[in-house]
Structures are given as structure tokens and as C-alpha cells.
Write an enzyme that holds these catalytic residues in place. Structure first.
Site, PDB file in Angstrom:
ATOM      1  CB  CYS A 142      -0.885   0.089   1.085  1.00  0.00           C
ATOM      2  SG  CYS A 142      -1.957   1.423   1.484  1.00  0.00           S
ATOM      3  CB  CYS A 145      -0.417   2.539   3.902  1.00  0.00           C
ATOM      4  SG  CYS A 145      -2.075   1.877   3.331  1.00  0.00           S
ATOM      5  CG  ASP A 146       3.092   1.330   4.602  1.00  0.00           C
ATOM      6  OD1 ASP A 146       2.957   1.758   5.573  1.00  0.00           O
ATOM      7  OD2 ASP A 146       3.053   0.171   4.329  1.00  0.00           O
TER       8      ASP A 146
HETATM    9  C1  LIG Z   1       1.390  -3.711   5.202  1.00  0.00           C
HETATM   10  C2  LIG Z   1      -0.069  -2.964   5.018  1.00  0.00           C
HETATM   11  C3  LIG Z   1      -0.004  -1.553   5.697  1.00  0.00           C
HETATM   12  C4  LIG Z   1      -1.043  -0.860   5.921  1.00  0.00           C
HETATM   13  N1  LIG Z   1      -0.904   0.406   6.356  1.00  0.00           N
HETATM   14  C5  LIG Z   1      -2.055   1.172   6.650  1.00  0.00           C
HETATM   15  C6  LIG Z   1      -1.735   2.526   6.962  1.00  0.00           C
HETATM   16  O1  LIG Z   1      -0.626   3.007   7.377  1.00  0.00           O
HETATM   17  N2  LIG Z   1      -2.915   3.195   7.001  1.00  0.00           N
HETATM   18  C7  LIG Z   1      -4.198   2.849   6.829  1.00  0.00           C
HETATM   19  O2  LIG Z   1      -4.836   3.590   6.556  1.00  0.00           O
HETATM   20  N3  LIG Z   1      -4.212   1.636   5.965  1.00  0.00           N
HETATM   21  C8  LIG Z   1      -3.047   0.934   6.115  1.00  0.00           C
HETATM   22  N4  LIG Z   1      -3.334  -0.230   5.361  1.00  0.00           N
HETATM   23  C9  LIG Z   1      -4.567  -0.868   4.898  1.00  0.00           C
HETATM   24  C10 LIG Z   1      -5.479  -1.152   6.059  1.00  0.00           C
HETATM   25  O3  LIG Z   1      -4.878  -2.157   6.844  1.00  0.00           O
HETATM   26  C11 LIG Z   1      -6.787  -1.907   5.472  1.00  0.00           C
HETATM   27  O4  LIG Z   1      -7.588  -0.948   4.519  1.00  0.00           O
HETATM   28  C12 LIG Z   1      -7.768  -2.195   6.562  1.00  0.00           C
HETATM   29  O5  LIG Z   1      -7.132  -3.254   7.447  1.00  0.00           O
HETATM   30  C13 LIG Z   1      -9.106  -2.820   5.824  1.00  0.00           C
HETATM   31  O6  LIG Z   1      -9.698  -3.285   6.999  1.00  0.00           O
HETATM   32  P1  LIG Z   1     -10.922  -4.518   7.025  1.00  0.00           P
HETATM   33  O7  LIG Z   1     -11.607  -4.746   8.295  1.00  0.00           O
HETATM   34  O8  LIG Z   1     -11.787  -3.947   5.664  1.00  0.00           O
HETATM   35  O9  LIG Z   1     -10.146  -5.651   6.496  1.00  0.00           O
HETATM   36  P2  LIG Z   1      -9.169  -6.354   7.030  1.00  0.00           P
HETATM   37  O10 LIG Z   1      -8.263  -5.687   7.550  1.00  0.00           O
HETATM   38  O11 LIG Z   1      -8.328  -7.262   5.758  1.00  0.00           O
HETATM   39  O12 LIG Z   1      -9.733  -7.689   7.922  1.00  0.00           O
HETATM   40  C14 LIG Z   1     -10.554  -8.720   7.289  1.00  0.00           C
HETATM   41  C15 LIG Z   1     -10.989  -9.519   8.466  1.00  0.00           C
HETATM   42  O13 LIG Z   1     -11.935 -10.514   7.755  1.00  0.00           O
HETATM   43  C16 LIG Z   1     -11.623 -11.909   8.498  1.00  0.00           C
HETATM   44  N5  LIG Z   1     -11.907 -13.005   7.308  1.00  0.00           N
HETATM   45  C17 LIG Z   1     -11.638 -12.967   6.087  1.00  0.00           C
HETATM   46  N6  LIG Z   1     -12.369 -14.004   5.585  1.00  0.00           N
HETATM   47  C18 LIG Z   1     -13.146 -14.333   6.459  1.00  0.00           C
HETATM   48  C19 LIG Z   1     -14.126 -15.803   6.726  1.00  0.00           C
HETATM   49  N7  LIG Z   1     -14.283 -16.438   5.449  1.00  0.00           N
HETATM   50  N8  LIG Z   1     -14.787 -15.723   7.882  1.00  0.00           N
HETATM   51  C20 LIG Z   1     -14.371 -14.951   8.879  1.00  0.00           C
HETATM   52  N9  LIG Z   1     -13.685 -13.955   8.918  1.00  0.00           N
HETATM   53  C21 LIG Z   1     -12.974 -13.720   7.642  1.00  0.00           C
HETATM   54  C22 LIG Z   1      -9.965 -11.884   8.637  1.00  0.00           C
HETATM   55  O14 LIG Z   1      -9.504 -12.804   9.593  1.00  0.00           O
HETATM   56  C23 LIG Z   1      -9.744 -10.294   9.314  1.00  0.00           C
HETATM   57  O15 LIG Z   1      -9.907 -10.298  10.498  1.00  0.00           O
HETATM   58  C24 LIG Z   1      -2.364  -1.136   5.425  1.00  0.00           C
HETATM   59  C25 LIG Z   1      -2.449  -2.435   4.721  1.00  0.00           C
HETATM   60  C26 LIG Z   1      -1.121  -3.241   4.615  1.00  0.00           C
HETATM   61  C27 LIG Z   1      -1.378  -4.712   4.259  1.00  0.00           C
END
Ligand SMILES: Cc1cc2nc3c(=O)[nH]c(=O)nc-3n(C[C@H](O)[C@H](O)[C@H](O)COP(=O)(O)OP(=O)(O)OC[C@H]3O[C@@H](n4cnc5c(N)ncnc54)[C@H](O)[C@@H]3O)c2cc1C
Length: 347
Positions: A142, A145-146
Site C-alpha cells: 500500500c 499507507c507507507d
Molecule cells: C502492510 C500494510 C500496511 C498498511 N498500512 C496502512 C496505513 O498505514 N494506514 C491505513 O489507513 N491503512 C493501511 N493499510 C490498509 C488497511 O490495513 C486496510 O485498509 C484495513 O485493514 C481494511 O480493514 P478491513 O477490516 O476492511 O479488512 P482486513 O483488515 O483485511 O480484515 C479482514 C478480516 O476478515 C477476516 N476474514 C476474512 N475471511 C473470513 C471468513 N471467511 N470468515 C471469517 N472472517 C474472515 C480476517 O480474518 C480479518 O480479520 C495497510 C495494509 C497493509 C497490508
């Protein structure tokens, strides 16, 4: 309830699938509305933010906050209002009948009136040596983000589609040099993105090249990379077939994967919830988290192919809980009205 689930007869008001930022934010709102949500943690408890060290763009933390720290705080906040968390991954959802049924990989079945899908979208990784160790330590998926951590660095972007070009153009604002590493000799990106990237003075291209190994450590971050090239492209395939490839080691301060994301929606494939060709969950038109199935709501990266930020995931998580709450309220009032109507009709 942390040790398995033995409540197939219990019907929950709200189950939240996913424990990333979107799921946690939904849990805080649903719990404060006395809906006693159950959060399924899934295969990656805490979600993508647990993969990163510093988060500098989440509102309210002027000095930045660790990804894991932010997630732990969110979970404590949700638990304080009565949200429950449990291990569990949904394998199949049955949404034609009410309450909805969720089959978990453990064999347990959960039943719920409303469902919030917050399962995120997993960034594709390329399989380079050391990527597990260095993800979040100079290796990222990302740039938004970074990118700002790489002012003055030489960085690599891996990929040849629109996401890679977007990453490269964004990184060119900070990095000293950006080199796009692509396994073929032409880009898959749209014409406009291709032109912008090719014409940019600070973006270079290494064609027919792939990333084989990432150098560095969690203390020092990314320090370099081993790249392989073959004039016919797809060099790692050639390497696997014992053909000669060129191998070069270069020094870089950061590597960004731009090879796309896979929304975690396989368990919705046989339902009436709309998914696009990439598996992205489609919500209804307008500012809502509702989906094509009444009572199912989407939040976070699973329904957002554009922004994919922690703060937007938290925002749509809160919206999903509010939408679920008002949908449950409306449904309860409709049921009360129909009970009253039935009673009056039988009088
Ligand atoms: C390396 C990295 C650095 C980042 N840095 C930043 C930053 O500095 N600032 C920023 O704003 N954003 C950052 N991001 C982006 C940010 O992490 C994401 O936008 C955010 O985490 C999205 O949140 P979410 O809850 O939608 O999904 P996710 O964080 O992907 O969470 C998904 C969840 O769903 C669960 N899940 C998946 N499939 C199933 C299933 N079938 N049954 C039950 N549970 C399931 C997983 O276990 C997980 O808990 C970064 C991402 C990465 C990879």
C-alpha cells in the site's frame, strides 16, 4: 465465548464476519446499540493492520500508532460495550431463509438476523524469498499507507497493471527513484496510466524481470533485492525449468507489491449478494452499506476497491452497524404491526 461455538439454536441479532478495522468499528457501534454482536475473527485475527508497524494517517494519533496497538485498542473498546469475539471462519452462508445461517470451518453453524460482512481483501503476494519476514518492514502492499516512509529512497514497484502504476506514480512524489519491475515486456495497465508512468522522469522500468529475493531484516528494513530476467519474460518460470536467466542484486530501501487484491467473498458466491467479476462485494447505489440481500451489509475493503484505508474501513464499519440497527428496528416494528393486525382480524 472464546472456545468454539455451541449455539446453533441461538439466533443472534448481528454477526460480524471479520475482525479488522471495519469489523471492530461495526462491533463498537452495534454493541453500543445493545445488539450484543458476535465478531468472527477469521483466519487473520485483527486483519491487515496487524501486518504493519507504524500507522501515521489514522485520525487521533498525532505521533502515529502501531498497527497491532490500534487493533487491540479497537477490540478492547468493542468488548467494553459487550461485543463478543470468537475464532471462526465462515465457509458458506445460506441467505435465502431467515435467520441467516453461517457454516464455519469448524463444523459449527451460526444463526443471525443481520449479517455484517467485513472480510477485507487480501493483497496478492508474489512469493519472493523473505516476504513473510519483511512485510510491514519496508515491504508493503500500500503506497498510500507507507509511501511517506520512503522519502529519498530508491524503491521498487512490482507489477504491470493499473494498481502498480498508481503505486509508482504516488511513490514518485517521495522516493528518489521508482523502478517498476514487470515480468513481461508490456504493461497491462490502462492507456492513460501507462502513458503517465512511462512519461514520468523519476519512474524507470525493468522489463521481463521478476523479484526473486528481498534482502534486509526487521531491524534494518529492506536493503536490497535479487532480480531475475529473461528476454522472453516470466523469468521465474524459466528458472524453475532450469533455463539460464540473468540474475542481479540491487540496493533498494523499499519494495511495493502492486499485483492486485482478492476480496474474501468465496463464502458468498452461491448467494444472492452481488459480487463483481473480481469478487468485490457490491453494495446498493448511494451512501449505504446495504447489499442485494436485505439484512446483509458490507463494510471495509471487501466493498471498497478504491480507498482501502483503515480510516475508511472504520467509517464504513460504523455505517454497516447503523444500517443493520435501523433495519432490525424496522423489521421488529413491521412484525409487531402484523401481530396486532392478526390479533384484530381474529377478534
Ligand atoms: C502492510 C500494510 C500496511 C498498511 N498500512 C496502512 C496505513 O498505514 N494506514 C491505513 O489507513 N491503512 C493501511 N493499510 C490498509 C488497511 O490495513 C486496510 O485498509 C484495513 O485493514 C481494511 O480493514 P478491513 O477490516 O476492511 O479488512 P482486513 O483488515 O483485511 O480484515 C479482514 C478480516 O476478515 C477476516 N476474514 C476474512 N475471511 C473470513 C471468513 N471467511 N470468515 C471469517 N472472517 C474472515 C480476517 O480474518 C480479518 O480479520 C495497510 C495494509 C497493509 C497490508
Amino acid at each position: 465465548m472464546n472456545e468454539g461455538i455451541t449455539e446453533s439454536e441461538t439466533v443472534r441479532d448481528v454477526v460480524i464476519v471479520g475482525s479488522g478495522v471495519a469489523g471492530l468499528s461495526a462491533a463498537v457501534y452495534a454493541a453500543r446499540a445493545d445488539l450484543e454482536p458476535l465478531v468472527l475473527e477469521g483466519p487473520e485475527p485483527g486483519g491487515q493492520l496487524t501486518l504493519t508497524t507504524d500507522v501515521e494517517n489514522y485520525l487521533g494519533f498525532p505521533e502515529g500508532v502501531g498497527g497491532m496497538d490500534l487493533i487491540q485498542r479497537g477490540r478492547e473498546q468493542a468488548e467494553r460495550f459487550g461485543a463478543e469475539f470468537t475464532h471462526g471462519t465462515v465457509e458458506r452462508a445460506t441467505l435465502e431463509e431467515r435467520p441467516f445461517e453461517l457454516d464455519l470451518s469448524s463444523g459449527d453453524v451460526l444463526r443471525t438476523r443481520a449479517l455484517i460482512v467485513a472480510t477485507g481483501a487480501s493483497a496478492r503476494w508474489v512469493g519472493a524469498t523473505n516476504e513473510d519476514e519483511l512485510m510491514g518492514y519496508g515491504l508493503s502492499t500500500c503506497a498510500t499507507c507507507d509511501g511517506a516512509f520512503h522519502r529519498g529512497d530508491d524503491v521498487l514497484v512490482i507489477g504491470g497493471g493499473d494498481s502498480a502504476m498508481e503505486e509508482a506514480l504516488f511513490l514518485a512524489k517521495f522516493a528518489d527513484s521508482v523502478t517498476v519491475v514487470h515480468r513481461r515486456d508490456e504493461l497491462r495497465a490502462s492507456e492513460v496510466m501507462t502513458r503517465r508512468a512511462l512519461e514520468h522522469d523519476d519512474i524507470e522500468f525493468r522489463w521481463n524481470t521478476e523479484l526473486l529475493e528481498i534482502h534486509g531484516s526487521q531491524e534494518a528494513g529492506v536493503t536490497g533485492a535479487t532480480l531475475v530476467s529473461h528476454p522472453d519474460g516470466r523469468p521465474t518460470e524459466k528458472l524453475d525449468a532450469d533455463l539460464d536467466v540473468d540474475q542481479v542484486e540491487i540496493g533498494v530501501g523499499g519494495i511495493f507489491y502492486g499485483v492486485g487484491h482478492v476480496p474474501n467473498t468465496a463464502f458468498l458466491e452461491n448467494t444472492a449478494v452481488d459480487l463483481d467479476d473480481d469478487g468485490q462485494l457490491l453494495t446498493l447505489e448511494g451512501m449505504t452499506t446495504e447489499t442485494a440481500v436485505e439484512g446483509v451489509f458490507g463494510a471495509g475493503d471487501v466493498m471498497d476497491p478504491d480507498y482501502r484505508q483503515a480510516v475508511t474501513a472504520a467509517g464504513t464499519g460504523s455505517m454497516a452497524a447503523l444500517d443493520a440497527e435501523s433495519w432490525l428496528d424496522e423489521r421488529t416494528s413491521q412484525q409487531e404491526v402484523s401481530v396486532v393486525a392478526d390479533v384484530s382480524a381474529s377478534d
